[in-house]
Design a protein around this motif. Structure first.
Motif, PDB file in Angstrom:
ATOM      1  N   UNK A  22       0.843  -1.200   0.000  1.00  0.00           N
ATOM      2  CA  UNK A  22       0.000   0.000   0.000  1.00  0.00           C
ATOM      3  C   UNK A  22       0.881   1.254   0.000  1.00  0.00           C
ATOM      4  N   UNK A  23       1.921   1.234   0.850  1.00  0.00           N
ATOM      5  CA  UNK A  23       2.842   2.387   0.887  1.00  0.00           C
ATOM      6  C   UNK A  23       3.513   2.594  -0.460  1.00  0.00           C
ATOM      7  N   UNK A  24       3.977   1.495  -1.060  1.00  0.00           N
ATOM      8  CA  UNK A  24       4.649   1.629  -2.360  1.00  0.00           C
ATOM      9  C   UNK A  24       3.686   2.171  -3.404  1.00  0.00           C
ATOM     10  N   UNK A  25       2.447   1.719  -3.338  1.00  0.00           N
ATOM     11  CA  UNK A  25       1.432   2.190  -4.278  1.00  0.00           C
ATOM     12  C   UNK A  25       1.220   3.699  -4.105  1.00  0.00           C
ATOM     13  N   UNK A  26       1.115   4.132  -2.850  1.00  0.00           N
ATOM     14  CA  UNK A  26       0.938   5.566  -2.569  1.00  0.00           C
ATOM     15  C   UNK A  26       2.115   6.387  -3.091  1.00  0.00           C
ATOM     16  N   UNK A  27       3.311   5.808  -2.979  1.00  0.00           N
ATOM     17  CA  UNK A  27       4.501   6.535  -3.412  1.00  0.00           C
ATOM     18  C   UNK A  27       4.550   6.633  -4.932  1.00  0.00           C
ATOM     19  N   UNK A  63       1.930   6.530  -7.161  1.00  0.00           N
ATOM     20  CA  UNK A  63       0.803   7.195  -7.850  1.00  0.00           C
ATOM     21  C   UNK A  63       1.156   8.571  -8.417  1.00  0.00           C
ATOM     22  N   UNK A  64       1.748   9.486  -7.634  1.00  0.00           N
ATOM     23  CA  UNK A  64       1.992  10.820  -8.208  1.00  0.00           C
ATOM     24  C   UNK A  64       2.898  10.754  -9.428  1.00  0.00           C
ATOM     25  N   UNK A 110       2.847   8.681 -11.850  1.00  0.00           N
ATOM     26  CA  UNK A 110       2.146   8.285 -13.070  1.00  0.00           C
ATOM     27  C   UNK A 110       1.167   9.343 -13.558  1.00  0.00           C
ATOM     28  N   UNK A 111       0.984  10.412 -12.796  1.00  0.00           N
ATOM     29  CA  UNK A 111      -0.048  11.365 -13.200  1.00  0.00           C
ATOM     30  C   UNK A 111       0.568  12.533 -13.945  1.00  0.00           C
ATOM     31  N   UNK A 112      -0.147  12.968 -14.931  1.00  0.00           N
ATOM     32  CA  UNK A 112       0.293  13.918 -15.946  1.00  0.00           C
ATOM     33  C   UNK A 112       1.532  14.738 -15.611  1.00  0.00           C
ATOM     34  N   UNK A 113       2.621  14.327 -16.268  1.00  0.00           N
ATOM     35  CA  UNK A 113       3.941  14.899 -16.040  1.00  0.00           C
ATOM     36  C   UNK A 113       3.975  16.409 -16.289  1.00  0.00           C
ATOM     37  N   UNK A 118      11.237  10.794  -7.581  1.00  0.00           N
ATOM     38  CA  UNK A 118      11.203  10.172  -6.255  1.00  0.00           C
ATOM     39  C   UNK A 118      11.014   8.649  -6.284  1.00  0.00           C
ATOM     40  N   UNK A 175      11.564   6.502  -8.588  1.00  0.00           N
ATOM     41  CA  UNK A 175      12.694   5.844  -9.230  1.00  0.00           C
ATOM     42  C   UNK A 175      13.836   5.624  -8.252  1.00  0.00           C
TER      43      UNK A 175
END
Lengths: 290, 266
Positions: A107-112, A114-115, A117-120, A170, A172
């Motif tokens: 869950x933590x990794x997913x939260x990290x 998400x941002x 992947x969103x419109x660069x 971040x 990466x």
């Protein structure tokens, strides 16, 4: 390896299978890269390409003060971004690996992630909104009374580029370090403490060296692509925050000088590769000397 | 404890730009700054009536769907080969296929531009972007699909072949259903990457821009910024939805293979 040089049935099928993506990468990556290497030794006059071999582009790229400034600045910014990103990321990776319950790690990794992947483009643009003269950061800091005058050193310069790219890269940095930390056998840490090391020295002498492969991967995966970014310098960098990729873009799309653009791209790639290899080599030496 | 506080502060840093998006998208003022002016859905309405945007979205969707399909096919070949026989040079070949993961995108962009326009003398279009996006998405697909294929017990496929299935039949009936969640996850991730990719699309798009290229054009006009915020809000909501689906699929795939989750896409 078997001594028999003939391929087995399975080997033949494996090669057939992997050759599909391999040929694709050859055609769309190796071939084009070869083409720009070739181009960098040619010259262009408006639309006509002169295919006589020349080193003029390299001479111009290496002697022109603007190109040297841009390459130097790009390497400096990429280095700062890498340092900031990896140093900020390490504690997060450490926290998720050592202090989060196993069931909640993903869950933590997913939260990290998400941002990331969103419109660069829009994300970079929003940093302009946050860091600007009348931006979110300045108005809120003034609102709380921490500062009287808006901070001006955080937009339209190299600092803004570093902040924005540290944000963009971040995950990466976090993921490879996390993977390396996860692989550490926890009993080694107990053993170290049983043998009289404190928590701090255990971290420095056991955890950190074992996490080094992850840190190296993080450094490379942040440092190399950062050199090629031109959106961030363009949007938040101002005139003194532009990087080599902006010049490569100008040469290709505006000035119609593809050969010089190609030479600049190749010089940038060589610089990056040399620095990356030197870093890997130094790190190996350091780990071996211990 | 202090680490936890740091982690939360870091998450705030990560989410700060995204949180601001909907705030400004619904703000009734054309300047992107505080204080807020009131609530409006005007900017979303403007999105619905902009024909150029619809065309760009159409382009982006076509490119993203085709690239996702191609990249996932290539990724499956590589991931499947990864579980099969070793041969000399295999590591090098795999490393080369993964190279676009660390190569600056501008290098991919300019090198393809040179080949397509100067060497082959062709004109740019959606197809050039599709080719390039397939190239940069493939390593991500391989990373995801490796997880799915490596967790697989090869003996199940062998059992199917012992029971009379052909090689292809065994793959289709046994392996494919087991790696299906990984495939869906790979499709979603590559779709998201392609939809959002700007640098390559900027160099390789012909007369019809993709959505990020269109947004880039809008960023120069201050009065268009609230519309960009509205568009961004929709995109973020959509990405979060797709990524959540991809994550659910990935976990389901791990559960199907009877493994514990070790976390992370990459």
């Amino acid at each position: 390896m078997r001594k028999d040089s003939r391929l087995s049935d399975e080997e033949r099928r494996t090669i057939a299978l992997i050759s599909v993506p391999f040929v694709y990468a050859l055609l769309l990556l190796a071939l084009p890269l070869g083409a720009i290497v070739l181009f960098s030794f040619w010259t262009q006059d408006f639309l006509d390409i002169d295919t006589a071999f020349t080193l003029d582009n390299y001479r111009e790229a290496l002697s022109g003060p603007i190109y040297r400034t841009l390459i130097g600045r790009s390497l400096w910014i990429a280095g700062s971004v890498t340092a900031v990103t990896v140093i900020l990321a390490f504690p997060i990776a450490y926290f998720v690996s050592f202090h989060v319950q196993p069931s909640r790690k993903s869950l933590w990794l997913f939260l990290i992630t998400i941002p990331f992947w969103t419109s660069y483009l829009i994300r970079v643009f929003l940093w302009k909104v946050i860091l600007g003269y009348n931006g979110v950061l300045n108005t809120s800091l003034q609102g709380v009374g921490l500062i009287d005058e808006p901070l001006t050193f955080i937009l339209y310069n190299a600092n803004a580029v570093v902040i924005t790219l540290a944000h963009a890269f971040a995950p990466f940095a976090i993921l490879p370090i996390f993977v390396a930390l996860e692989k550490i056998d926890r009993s080694l840490l107990e053993a170290s403490q049983d043998l009289g090391e404190s928590k701090v020295t255990t971290f420095l002498r056991v955890t950190l060296p074992l996490a080094m492969p992850g840190v190296v991967a993080a450094v490379l995966i942040v440092f190399i692509p950062t050199i090629g970014d031109y959106v961030t310098p363009r949007l938040v960098g101002g005139p003194n925050g532009l990087m080599i990729a902006n010049m490569i873009q100008t040469q290709f799309l505006r000035l119609n000088n593809a050969p010089l653009g190609a030479a600049l791209a190749i010089i940038a790639m060589i610089c990056v590769t040399v620095i990356a290899l030197a870093f890997v080599w130094l790190n190996r030496k350091w780990l071996r000397s211990r | 404890m202090s680490l936890r506080i740091y982690a939360i502060a870091y998450l705030i840093f990560l989410y700060a730009p995204i949180v601001l998006l909907p705030i400004f998208a619904f703000n009734d003022g054309s300047i992107i700054a505080f204080p807020l002016q009131g609530f409006t859905t005007q900017w979303f309405g403007e999105l619905a009536t902009t024909a150029a945007l619809h065309e760009a979205v159409g382009n982006s969707l076509t490119i993203a769907v085709v690239s996702a399909l191609l990249a996932t096919c290539l990724g499956m070949c590589a991931a499947r080969a990864g579980t099969m026989a070793e041969f000399p040079g295999k590591r090098g070949i795999t490393g080369f296929i993964m190279l676009p993961l660390v190569l600056p995108e501008i290098i991919v962009a300019v090198s393809l531009l040179v080949v397509v326009v100067r060497v082959m003398g062709l004109s740019l279009g959606n197809w050039t972007i599709i080719l390039a996006h397939t190239l940069i998405c493939t390593p991500f697909c391989i990373a995801i699909l490796n997880g799915a294929f490596q967790n697989l017990d090869r003996s199940m496929e062998e059992a199917a072949m012992d029971l009379g299935q052909s090689r292809w039949g065994a793959f289709r009936l046994v392996t494919l259903p087991l790696v299906a969640p990984g495939i869906v996850s790979s499709l979603l991730i590559s779709f998201t990457i392609s939809l959002d990719e700007f640098i390559i699309a900027f160099f390789l798009s012909g007369n019809s821009p993709t959505m990020p290229v269109y947004i880039w054009g809008l960023l120069r006009f201050p009065d268009k910024l609230p519309v960009v915020m509205a568009l961004g809000t929709i995109l973020v909501a959509l990405s979060i939805l797709l990524l959540t689906l991809a994550e659910i699929m990935r976990r389901r795939g791990l559960a199907r293979a009877g493994l514990k989750d070790t976390g992370g896409f990459l």
